[in-house]
Design an enzyme around this catalytic site. Structure first.
Site, PDB file in Angstrom:
ATOM      1  N   SER A  20       0.928  -1.297  -0.079  1.00 52.58           N
ATOM      2  CA  SER A  20       0.027   0.052   0.025  1.00 52.58           C
ATOM      3  C   SER A  20       0.909   1.148  -0.047  1.00 52.58           C
ATOM      4  CB  SER A  20      -1.085   0.005   1.300  1.00 52.58           C
ATOM      5  OG  SER A  20      -1.467   1.176   1.270  1.00 52.58           O
ATOM      6  N   LYS A  21       0.484   2.088  -0.886  1.00 52.21           N
ATOM      7  CA  LYS A  21       1.237   3.365  -0.908  1.00 52.21           C
ATOM      8  C   LYS A  21       0.443   4.608  -0.041  1.00 52.21           C
ATOM      9  CE  LYS A  21       3.651   2.544  -4.733  1.00 52.21           C
ATOM     10  NZ  LYS A  21       4.165   1.032  -4.479  1.00 52.21           N
ATOM     11  N   LYS A  71     -13.711  -3.621   1.882  1.00 53.67           N
ATOM     12  CA  LYS A  71     -14.615  -2.374   1.811  1.00 53.67           C
ATOM     13  C   LYS A  71     -16.098  -2.614   2.136  1.00 53.67           C
ATOM     14  CE  LYS A  71     -11.413   0.070  -1.662  1.00 53.67           C
ATOM     15  NZ  LYS A  71     -11.250   0.760  -2.705  1.00 53.67           N
ATOM     16  N   ASN A  92     -14.192   3.248   1.758  1.00 51.00           N
ATOM     17  CA  ASN A  92     -12.880   3.228   2.130  1.00 51.00           C
ATOM     18  C   ASN A  92     -12.098   4.055   3.059  1.00 51.00           C
ATOM     19  OD1 ASN A  92     -13.262   5.569   0.802  1.00 51.00           O
ATOM     20  ND2 ASN A  92     -11.480   5.493  -0.475  1.00 51.00           N
ATOM     21  N   ASP A 107     -13.300   7.078  -3.371  1.00 55.76           N
ATOM     22  CA  ASP A 107     -12.703   6.682  -4.792  1.00 55.76           C
ATOM     23  C   ASP A 107     -13.364   7.166  -5.802  1.00 55.76           C
ATOM     24  OD1 ASP A 107     -11.112   4.898  -3.433  1.00 55.76           O
ATOM     25  OD2 ASP A 107     -12.364   3.075  -3.595  1.00 55.76           O
ATOM     26  N   ASN A 156     -20.167  -4.727 -19.001  1.00 57.43           N
ATOM     27  CA  ASN A 156     -19.432  -5.762 -18.228  1.00 57.43           C
ATOM     28  C   ASN A 156     -19.483  -7.014 -18.829  1.00 57.43           C
ATOM     29  OD1 ASN A 156     -18.179  -6.125 -15.528  1.00 57.43           O
ATOM     30  ND2 ASN A 156     -20.079  -7.603 -14.973  1.00 57.43           N
ATOM     31  N   ARG A 157     -18.459  -7.782 -18.396  1.00 55.82           N
ATOM     32  CA  ARG A 157     -18.260  -9.275 -18.999  1.00 55.82           C
ATOM     33  C   ARG A 157     -19.741 -10.053 -18.703  1.00 55.82           C
ATOM     34  NH1 ARG A 157     -13.235 -12.522 -16.189  1.00 55.82           N
ATOM     35  NH2 ARG A 157     -14.581 -12.076 -14.468  1.00 55.82           N
TER      36      ARG A 157
HETATM   37  P1  NDP Z   1     -13.977  -6.226  -8.363  1.00 51.50           P
HETATM   38  O1  NDP Z   1     -13.456  -7.430  -8.081  1.00 51.50           O
HETATM   39  O2  NDP Z   1     -15.089  -5.738  -7.386  1.00 51.50           O
HETATM   40  O3  NDP Z   1     -14.651  -6.155  -9.999  1.00 51.50           O
HETATM   41  C1  NDP Z   1     -13.867  -6.500 -10.878  1.00 51.50           C
HETATM   42  C2  NDP Z   1     -14.359  -6.381 -12.331  1.00 51.50           C
HETATM   43  O4  NDP Z   1     -13.779  -6.796 -13.337  1.00 51.50           O
HETATM   44  C3  NDP Z   1     -15.797  -7.140 -12.575  1.00 51.50           C
HETATM   45  O5  NDP Z   1     -16.860  -6.149 -13.325  1.00 51.50           O
HETATM   46  C4  NDP Z   1     -15.439  -8.244 -13.524  1.00 51.50           C
HETATM   47  O6  NDP Z   1     -16.499  -8.919 -14.431  1.00 51.50           O
HETATM   48  C5  NDP Z   1     -14.315  -7.337 -14.320  1.00 51.50           C
HETATM   49  N1  NDP Z   1     -13.325  -8.369 -14.888  1.00 51.50           N
HETATM   50  C6  NDP Z   1     -12.445  -9.054 -14.194  1.00 51.50           C
HETATM   51  N2  NDP Z   1     -11.517  -9.869 -15.226  1.00 51.50           N
HETATM   52  C7  NDP Z   1     -12.009  -9.453 -16.190  1.00 51.50           C
HETATM   53  C8  NDP Z   1     -11.631  -9.734 -17.852  1.00 51.50           C
HETATM   54  N3  NDP Z   1     -10.600 -10.397 -17.920  1.00 51.50           N
HETATM   55  N4  NDP Z   1     -12.189  -9.035 -18.852  1.00 51.50           N
HETATM   56  C9  NDP Z   1     -13.359  -8.311 -18.485  1.00 51.50           C
HETATM   57  N5  NDP Z   1     -13.775  -7.868 -17.368  1.00 51.50           N
HETATM   58  C10 NDP Z   1     -13.144  -8.594 -16.421  1.00 51.50           C
HETATM   59  O7  NDP Z   1     -12.810  -5.304  -8.815  1.00 51.50           O
HETATM   60  P2  NDP Z   1     -12.861  -3.663  -8.076  1.00 51.50           P
HETATM   61  O8  NDP Z   1     -13.919  -3.325  -8.959  1.00 51.50           O
HETATM   62  O9  NDP Z   1     -12.662  -3.322  -6.723  1.00 51.50           O
HETATM   63  O10 NDP Z   1     -11.610  -2.923  -8.904  1.00 51.50           O
HETATM   64  C11 NDP Z   1     -11.325  -3.039 -10.256  1.00 51.50           C
HETATM   65  C12 NDP Z   1      -9.874  -2.444 -10.745  1.00 51.50           C
HETATM   66  O11 NDP Z   1      -9.848  -1.204 -10.213  1.00 51.50           O
HETATM   67  C13 NDP Z   1      -8.742  -3.052 -10.183  1.00 51.50           C
HETATM   68  O12 NDP Z   1      -7.949  -2.899 -11.139  1.00 51.50           O
HETATM   69  C14 NDP Z   1      -8.094  -2.168  -9.116  1.00 51.50           C
HETATM   70  O13 NDP Z   1      -7.002  -2.259  -8.767  1.00 51.50           O
HETATM   71  C15 NDP Z   1      -8.676  -0.743  -9.586  1.00 51.50           C
HETATM   72  N6  NDP Z   1      -8.845   0.295  -8.442  1.00 51.50           N
HETATM   73  C16 NDP Z   1      -8.289   1.260  -8.545  1.00 51.50           C
HETATM   74  C17 NDP Z   1      -8.242   2.346  -7.533  1.00 51.50           C
HETATM   75  C18 NDP Z   1      -7.332   3.519  -7.499  1.00 51.50           C
HETATM   76  O14 NDP Z   1      -7.228   4.384  -6.511  1.00 51.50           O
HETATM   77  N7  NDP Z   1      -6.519   3.942  -8.672  1.00 51.50           N
HETATM   78  C19 NDP Z   1      -9.269   2.242  -6.560  1.00 51.50           C
HETATM   79  C20 NDP Z   1     -10.068   1.009  -6.456  1.00 51.50           C
HETATM   80  C21 NDP Z   1      -9.941   0.127  -7.381  1.00 51.50           C
HETATM   81  P3  NDP Z   1     -17.373 -10.008 -13.936  1.00 51.50           P
HETATM   82  O15 NDP Z   1     -18.523  -9.198 -13.450  1.00 51.50           O
HETATM   83  O16 NDP Z   1     -18.028 -10.543 -15.073  1.00 51.50           O
HETATM   84  O17 NDP Z   1     -16.651 -10.747 -13.010  1.00 51.50           O
END
Ligand code: NDP
Length: 276
Positions: A20-21, A71, A92, A107, A156-157
């Site tokens: 964590s940063k 969260k 958060n 966020d 979404n997927r």
């Molecule tokens: P979740 O696990 O809650 O959700 C993941 C989502 O990604 C779902 O909609 C899932 O689809 C989809 N998904 C996963 N793999 C694939 C794929 N290969 N192709 C297409 N869709 C895919 O994760 P979060 O919402 O918590 O986080 C999402 C991203 O946001 C992460 O990369 C996280 O690091 C980033 N993030 C960054 C923050 C920042 O401050 N910069 C803060 C919070 C998050 P399905 O529903 O079909 O499973």
């Protein structure tokens, strides 16, 4: 009372947490704003978030950030919630006051600030495509819709999750769902809120969604462009990763706790950050 006893305690709680940063960002803000506070990191064992949090509160802590995978646990433990935390369904940022646990979600606000203030890209009257329907996408929806886009399309997927979000947020602005294979027209801003980048994958987007100058934004950040951003750059899109979102959500948490808004400019510069 000794001087050290007056230093107010904060921490980020997650599992894993070593990467964590947040301690670095909040220490920089505290120094800049002359705030007497200490900010650490706490590893909570899986299934023991509440115990870990209550121990921290019992030590006199004033607040905490919460990261993966807690969260939703944090959301459930709060006695009061801000409207944006309620809309996000996840928390958060926690503040502890008079025995109460107050929950916020910074966020989505961090994302919007990074796009509008730091990238200089307006969201009002623009066509926005949001990819993903997990926690990060949900947290972004209300702040994005509050900016007054012309249209916000969510894909979404698993389409049913995006359909559910479009229904839930339908009264907050012009949002609708479309599958990756049903996307029509070009978008001004495309935000990747999927976790595909973590496994070096990219969402299956048709090239037709880009126009030259589209802002492609990946919430994930790292040293190199993610596959999503690499592909977007090949379509002449402008690219930006989620480092600025991370900095801005931290600044918003800091402001909620301390009532002072830190200047984020220096922390947005990666070279400066990695040198510390
Ligand atoms: P979740 O696990 O809650 O959700 C993941 C989502 O990604 C779902 O909609 C899932 O689809 C989809 N998904 C996963 N793999 C694939 C794929 N290969 N192709 C297409 N869709 C895919 O994760 P979060 O919402 O918590 O986080 C999402 C991203 O946001 C992460 O990369 C996280 O690091 C980033 N993030 C960054 C923050 C920042 O401050 N910069 C803060 C919070 C998050 P399905 O529903 O079909 O499973």
């Amino acid at each position: 009372m000794q001087n050290s006893e007056r230093i107010e305690q904060y921490a980020v709680i997650g599992n894993p947490i070593a990467h964590s940063k947040s301690p670095f960002l909040h220490s920089a803000f505290a120094q800049q704003c002359h705030q007497s506070m200490r900010y650490g990191r706490i590893l909570a064992p899986l299934g023991q978030f509440e115990t870990t949090l209550r121990e921290f509160i019992a030590q006199g802590a004033r607040g905490a950030n919460v990261t993966l995978p807690f969260k939703l646990d944090a959301f459930r433990l709060c006695s009061t919630l801000t409207p944006r935390a309620e809309a996000a369904g996840a928390v958060n940022t926690l503040s502890f006051e008079n025995g109460e646990i107050c929950g916020d979600n910074t966020d989505g606000c961090g994302l919007v600030k990074d796009i509008v203030n730091n990238a200089g890209t307006a969201l009002k009257d623009r066509r926005i495509l949001l990819l993903g329907a997990g926690g990060a996408a949900r947290g972004a929806l209300l702040p994005l819709l509050e900016c007054g886009p012309q249209e916000l399309v969510i894909a979404n997927r698993s389409p049913e999750k995006a359909q559910q979000l479009a229904r839930e947020f339908g009264s907050d602005g012009p949002i609708h769902e479309a599958g990756f294979d049903r996307l029509q027209g070009q978008f001004d801003i495309i935000i990747n809120a999927t976790s595909a980048s973590i496994s070096a994958q990219r969402p299956p987007l048709p090239d037709s969604v880009y126009r030259p100058g589209t802002l492609a934004y990946d919430m994930m950040y790292g040293e190199h462009l993610t596959p999503f951003l690499q592909h977007a750059a090949q379509q002449q899109a402008a690219t930006r990763d989620g480092w600025g979102m991370l900095v801005e959500q931290a600044a918003e948490s800091f402001y909620m706790w301390r009532g002072v808004r830190p200047v984020t400019t220096e922390l947005l510069v990666r070279e400066y950050t990695s040198a510390l």
